[in-house]
Motif scaffolding. Structure first.
Motif, PDB file in Angstrom:
ATOM      1  N   LYS A 231      28.009 -23.449  -6.414  1.00  0.00           N
ATOM      2  CA  LYS A 231      27.884 -22.566  -6.971  1.00  0.00           C
ATOM      3  C   LYS A 231      26.375 -22.684  -7.458  1.00  0.00           C
ATOM      4  CE  LYS A 231      31.443 -19.441  -8.199  1.00  0.00           C
ATOM      5  NZ  LYS A 231      32.517 -18.654  -9.561  1.00  0.00           N
ATOM      6  N   ASP A 232      25.381 -22.260  -7.056  1.00  0.00           N
ATOM      7  CA  ASP A 232      23.858 -22.092  -7.663  1.00  0.00           C
ATOM      8  C   ASP A 232      23.970 -22.105  -8.563  1.00  0.00           C
ATOM      9  OD1 ASP A 232      24.134 -19.459  -8.220  1.00  0.00           O
ATOM     10  OD2 ASP A 232      23.122 -19.428  -6.696  1.00  0.00           O
ATOM     11  N   ASP A 233      22.380 -21.807  -9.930  1.00  0.00           N
ATOM     12  CA  ASP A 233      22.014 -21.566 -10.722  1.00  0.00           C
ATOM     13  C   ASP A 233      22.829 -19.805 -11.000  1.00  0.00           C
ATOM     14  OD1 ASP A 233      21.772 -24.292 -11.111  1.00  0.00           O
ATOM     15  OD2 ASP A 233      19.340 -23.216 -10.726  1.00  0.00           O
ATOM     16  N   ASP A 234      22.935 -18.977 -10.154  1.00  0.00           N
ATOM     17  CA  ASP A 234      23.165 -18.095 -10.564  1.00  0.00           C
ATOM     18  C   ASP A 234      25.247 -17.145 -10.561  1.00  0.00           C
ATOM     19  OD1 ASP A 234      21.077 -16.680 -11.209  1.00  0.00           O
ATOM     20  OD2 ASP A 234      20.087 -17.103  -9.220  1.00  0.00           O
ATOM     21  N   GLY A 235      25.613 -19.046  -9.951  1.00  0.00           N
ATOM     22  CA  GLY A 235      26.893 -18.348 -10.177  1.00  0.00           C
ATOM     23  C   GLY A 235      27.251 -17.317  -9.068  1.00  0.00           C
ATOM     24  N   TYR A 236      27.147 -17.958  -7.463  1.00  0.00           N
ATOM     25  CA  TYR A 236      27.059 -17.709  -6.885  1.00  0.00           C
ATOM     26  C   TYR A 236      27.100 -18.802  -5.811  1.00  0.00           C
ATOM     27  CZ  TYR A 236      25.268 -12.710  -7.785  1.00  0.00           C
ATOM     28  OH  TYR A 236      25.130 -11.527  -7.723  1.00  0.00           O
ATOM     29  N   LEU A 237      28.447 -18.108  -5.047  1.00  0.00           N
ATOM     30  CA  LEU A 237      28.789 -19.748  -3.458  1.00  0.00           C
ATOM     31  C   LEU A 237      27.711 -18.713  -2.780  1.00  0.00           C
ATOM     32  CD1 LEU A 237      30.518 -22.197  -3.230  1.00  0.00           C
ATOM     33  CD2 LEU A 237      32.106 -20.485  -2.445  1.00  0.00           C
ATOM     34  N   THR A 238      26.798 -19.564  -1.928  1.00  0.00           N
ATOM     35  CA  THR A 238      26.132 -19.279  -0.710  1.00  0.00           C
ATOM     36  C   THR A 238      26.017 -19.738   1.082  1.00  0.00           C
ATOM     37  OG1 THR A 238      24.478 -19.044  -2.963  1.00  0.00           O
ATOM     38  CG2 THR A 238      22.952 -18.662  -0.714  1.00  0.00           C
ATOM     39  N   SER A 239      25.566 -19.040   1.373  1.00  0.00           N
ATOM     40  CA  SER A 239      25.617 -19.978   2.099  1.00  0.00           C
ATOM     41  C   SER A 239      24.485 -20.434   2.679  1.00  0.00           C
ATOM     42  CB  SER A 239      26.217 -18.700   3.443  1.00  0.00           C
ATOM     43  OG  SER A 239      24.826 -17.718   4.061  1.00  0.00           O
ATOM     44  N   LYS A 240      24.584 -21.526   3.940  1.00  0.00           N
ATOM     45  CA  LYS A 240      22.946 -22.152   4.252  1.00  0.00           C
ATOM     46  C   LYS A 240      22.451 -21.131   4.775  1.00  0.00           C
ATOM     47  CE  LYS A 240      25.141 -26.226   5.281  1.00  0.00           C
ATOM     48  NZ  LYS A 240      25.643 -27.835   6.228  1.00  0.00           N
ATOM     49  N   THR A 241      21.011 -20.804   4.806  1.00  0.00           N
ATOM     50  CA  THR A 241      19.882 -19.922   5.478  1.00  0.00           C
ATOM     51  C   THR A 241      20.054 -20.371   6.897  1.00  0.00           C
ATOM     52  OG1 THR A 241      18.866 -20.329   3.075  1.00  0.00           O
ATOM     53  CG2 THR A 241      17.495 -19.601   5.174  1.00  0.00           C
ATOM     54  N   HIS A 242      19.633 -19.066   7.333  1.00  0.00           N
ATOM     55  CA  HIS A 242      19.256 -19.196   8.765  1.00  0.00           C
ATOM     56  C   HIS A 242      17.934 -18.247   9.379  1.00  0.00           C
ATOM     57  CE1 HIS A 242      22.665 -21.676   9.250  1.00  0.00           C
ATOM     58  NE2 HIS A 242      23.958 -20.665   8.541  1.00  0.00           N
ATOM     59  N   ARG A 243      17.662 -18.453  10.301  1.00  0.00           N
ATOM     60  CA  ARG A 243      16.696 -17.685  10.984  1.00  0.00           C
ATOM     61  C   ARG A 243      16.634 -17.045  11.611  1.00  0.00           C
ATOM     62  NH1 ARG A 243      11.313 -20.186  13.685  1.00  0.00           N
ATOM     63  NH2 ARG A 243       9.803 -17.747  13.609  1.00  0.00           N
ATOM     64  N   PHE A 244      16.113 -15.466  11.731  1.00  0.00           N
ATOM     65  CA  PHE A 244      16.759 -14.402  12.463  1.00  0.00           C
ATOM     66  C   PHE A 244      15.785 -13.957  12.581  1.00  0.00           C
ATOM     67  CE2 PHE A 244      20.469 -14.686   9.571  1.00  0.00           C
ATOM     68  CZ  PHE A 244      21.849 -14.341  11.371  1.00  0.00           C
ATOM     69  N   GLU A 245      15.289 -13.382  13.651  1.00  0.00           N
ATOM     70  CA  GLU A 245      14.909 -12.734  14.596  1.00  0.00           C
ATOM     71  C   GLU A 245      14.223 -12.504  15.353  1.00  0.00           C
ATOM     72  OE1 GLU A 245      11.314 -15.595  16.228  1.00  0.00           O
ATOM     73  OE2 GLU A 245      12.715 -17.069  16.357  1.00  0.00           O
ATOM     74  N   THR A 246      12.833 -10.868  15.508  1.00  0.00           N
ATOM     75  CA  THR A 246      13.618 -10.053  16.442  1.00  0.00           C
ATOM     76  C   THR A 246      12.716  -9.459  16.563  1.00  0.00           C
ATOM     77  OG1 THR A 246      14.443  -7.479  17.533  1.00  0.00           O
ATOM     78  CG2 THR A 246      13.982  -8.310  14.711  1.00  0.00           C
ATOM     79  N   GLY A 247      11.880  -8.229  17.535  1.00  0.00           N
ATOM     80  CA  GLY A 247      10.604  -7.640  18.197  1.00  0.00           C
ATOM     81  C   GLY A 247      11.022  -6.205  17.820  1.00  0.00           C
ATOM     82  N   THR A 248      11.991  -6.263  17.098  1.00  0.00           N
ATOM     83  CA  THR A 248      12.441  -4.681  16.813  1.00  0.00           C
ATOM     84  C   THR A 248      11.770  -4.475  15.245  1.00  0.00           C
ATOM     85  OG1 THR A 248      14.269  -5.028  16.189  1.00  0.00           O
ATOM     86  CG2 THR A 248      14.358  -4.226  18.611  1.00  0.00           C
ATOM     87  N   ARG A 249      11.952  -3.357  14.915  1.00  0.00           N
ATOM     88  CA  ARG A 249      11.569  -3.274  13.605  1.00  0.00           C
ATOM     89  C   ARG A 249      12.547  -3.305  12.269  1.00  0.00           C
ATOM     90  NH1 ARG A 249       6.820   0.043  13.603  1.00  0.00           N
ATOM     91  NH2 ARG A 249       7.196   1.535  15.817  1.00  0.00           N
ATOM     92  N   ALA A 250      13.741  -4.324  12.299  1.00  0.00           N
ATOM     93  CA  ALA A 250      14.750  -3.885  11.405  1.00  0.00           C
ATOM     94  C   ALA A 250      15.622  -5.013  12.546  1.00  0.00           C
ATOM     95  CB  ALA A 250      15.585  -2.383  11.190  1.00  0.00           C
ATOM     96  N   LEU A 251      16.353  -5.275  11.466  1.00  0.00           N
ATOM     97  CA  LEU A 251      17.733  -6.160  11.689  1.00  0.00           C
ATOM     98  C   LEU A 251      19.043  -5.471  11.294  1.00  0.00           C
ATOM     99  CD1 LEU A 251      16.390 -10.202  11.916  1.00  0.00           C
ATOM    100  CD2 LEU A 251      17.689  -8.633  13.727  1.00  0.00           C
ATOM    101  N   ALA A 252      20.053  -5.366  11.474  1.00  0.00           N
ATOM    102  CA  ALA A 252      20.895  -4.665  10.685  1.00  0.00           C
ATOM    103  C   ALA A 252      22.649  -4.953  10.938  1.00  0.00           C
ATOM    104  CB  ALA A 252      21.156  -3.225  10.997  1.00  0.00           C
ATOM    105  N   THR A 253      23.206  -5.921  10.532  1.00  0.00           N
ATOM    106  CA  THR A 253      24.110  -5.905  10.334  1.00  0.00           C
ATOM    107  C   THR A 253      25.337  -4.975  10.956  1.00  0.00           C
ATOM    108  OG1 THR A 253      25.698  -5.993   7.983  1.00  0.00           O
ATOM    109  CG2 THR A 253      24.483  -7.672   8.480  1.00  0.00           C
ATOM    110  N   GLU A 254      26.159  -4.992  11.486  1.00  0.00           N
ATOM    111  CA  GLU A 254      27.996  -4.276  12.319  1.00  0.00           C
ATOM    112  C   GLU A 254      28.144  -3.741  11.160  1.00  0.00           C
ATOM    113  OE1 GLU A 254      30.322  -6.269  15.034  1.00  0.00           O
ATOM    114  OE2 GLU A 254      30.756  -8.035  13.410  1.00  0.00           O
ATOM    115  N   ASN A 255      29.073  -3.133  11.345  1.00  0.00           N
ATOM    116  CA  ASN A 255      29.942  -2.329  10.007  1.00  0.00           C
ATOM    117  C   ASN A 255      30.468  -3.154   9.042  1.00  0.00           C
ATOM    118  OD1 ASN A 255      30.761  -0.590   8.116  1.00  0.00           O
ATOM    119  ND2 ASN A 255      32.736  -0.573   9.619  1.00  0.00           N
ATOM    120  N   LEU A 256      30.401  -3.154   7.723  1.00  0.00           N
ATOM    121  CA  LEU A 256      31.036  -4.707   7.290  1.00  0.00           C
ATOM    122  C   LEU A 256      32.668  -3.503   6.647  1.00  0.00           C
ATOM    123  CD1 LEU A 256      28.029  -6.889   5.797  1.00  0.00           C
ATOM    124  CD2 LEU A 256      29.530  -7.471   7.850  1.00  0.00           C
ATOM    125  N   ASP A 257      33.404  -3.523   6.930  1.00  0.00           N
ATOM    126  CA  ASP A 257      34.639  -2.901   6.428  1.00  0.00           C
ATOM    127  C   ASP A 257      35.240  -3.437   5.408  1.00  0.00           C
ATOM    128  OD1 ASP A 257      36.554  -1.378   5.546  1.00  0.00           O
ATOM    129  OD2 ASP A 257      37.741  -1.372   7.334  1.00  0.00           O
TER     130      ASP A 257
END
Length: 239
Positions: free
Chosen positions: A37-63
């Motif tokens: 866990k990091d200094d804030d107490g979170y188990l964090t994934s690796k950082t990955h780059r996301f890009e799009t030529g549109t106006r927003a990136l959104a995840t699919e529904n997280l139920d």
């Protein structure tokens, strides 16, 4: 003990030892996660780059389904999404109900991220579906739909407690302009990892001892109660 009883002991011992191995492995993994866990107490994934030529990136529904047991939210902890612009633009990251996100982005060119697979050995895969449109949305900070949000230059983090429902994460430029390019990571606090790890290790250790004892008992050759030596052996000496 007859052969059937010995076989039963050996099979039961082997299954118990297998269960013990799973518990020991799971316990070790949980404790390793606690250490990572990091200094804030979170188990964090690796950082990955996301890009799009549109106006927003959104995840699919997280139920998130807690089965109506809202009290579990405190045990599950919190989730955090971090994003940082790659081109220096002020960035917005927010978490909102999926239905509200769909209304906000209706008619807006955006991309939906799905099938995210973050495996070992730096194997990462994610697919995006692009949605056409020509509408310019209101600036996200004024959308009034977010459970939590953050915007600005540098790394932005949206941190929220687990809550039941359908949720989506949105990353976009703070002014809603075209072209989103950001490094994104996700984390969870998972407060029960330490307790889970030690409980699994203790249970696994006990199960391993029981399994070994059963295997030894099943593998032990029974003594001949008649006292007659096996064929080819030496007969008992006469008194």
């Amino acid at each position: 003990m007859n052969n059937s009883g010995r076989i039963a002991l050996i099979v039961t011992g082997a299954l118990t030892a297998l269960l013990a191995s799973a518990l020991l492995f799971g316990g070790a993994a949980a404790l390793y996660g606690e250490v990572k866990k990091d200094d804030d107490g979170y188990l964090t994934s690796k950082t990955h780059r996301f890009e799009t030529g549109t106006r927003a990136l959104a995840t699919e529904n997280l139920d998130i389904d807690l089965g109506g047991a809202d009290w579990l939210a405190d045990d599950l902890g919190r989730v955090k999404i971090e994003a940082q612009s790659k081109d220096g633009k002020p960035l917005f990251v927010g978490i909102a109900r999926t239905s509200d996100v769909e209304r906000y982005l209706h008619g807006v060119p955006h991309a939906t991220v799905h099938d995210v697979q973050d495996g070992p050995f730096d194997v990462f895969h994610a697919e995006t579906t692009r949605h056409a449109g020509n509408r310019h949305p209101v600036a996200p900070e004024h959308a009034d739909i977010w459970a939590v949000s953050s915007q600005g230059t540098g790394k932005q983090a949206a941190d929220v407690k687990f809550r039941e429902g359908d949720w989506s994460v949105v990353v976009m430029n703070a002014d809603g302009s075209l072209g989103v390019d950001a490094d994104v990571s996700a984390g969870a606090s998972v407060p029960f990892l330490n307790e889970l790890g030690w409980t699994a290790l203790g249970s696994g250790s006990f199960a391993l001892v029981v399994g070994i004892a059963l295997l030894v008992a099943g593998a032990r050759r029974p003594q001949d109660p008649t006292g007659i030596a096996p064929a080819g052996g030496t007969a008992p000496a006469a008194a």
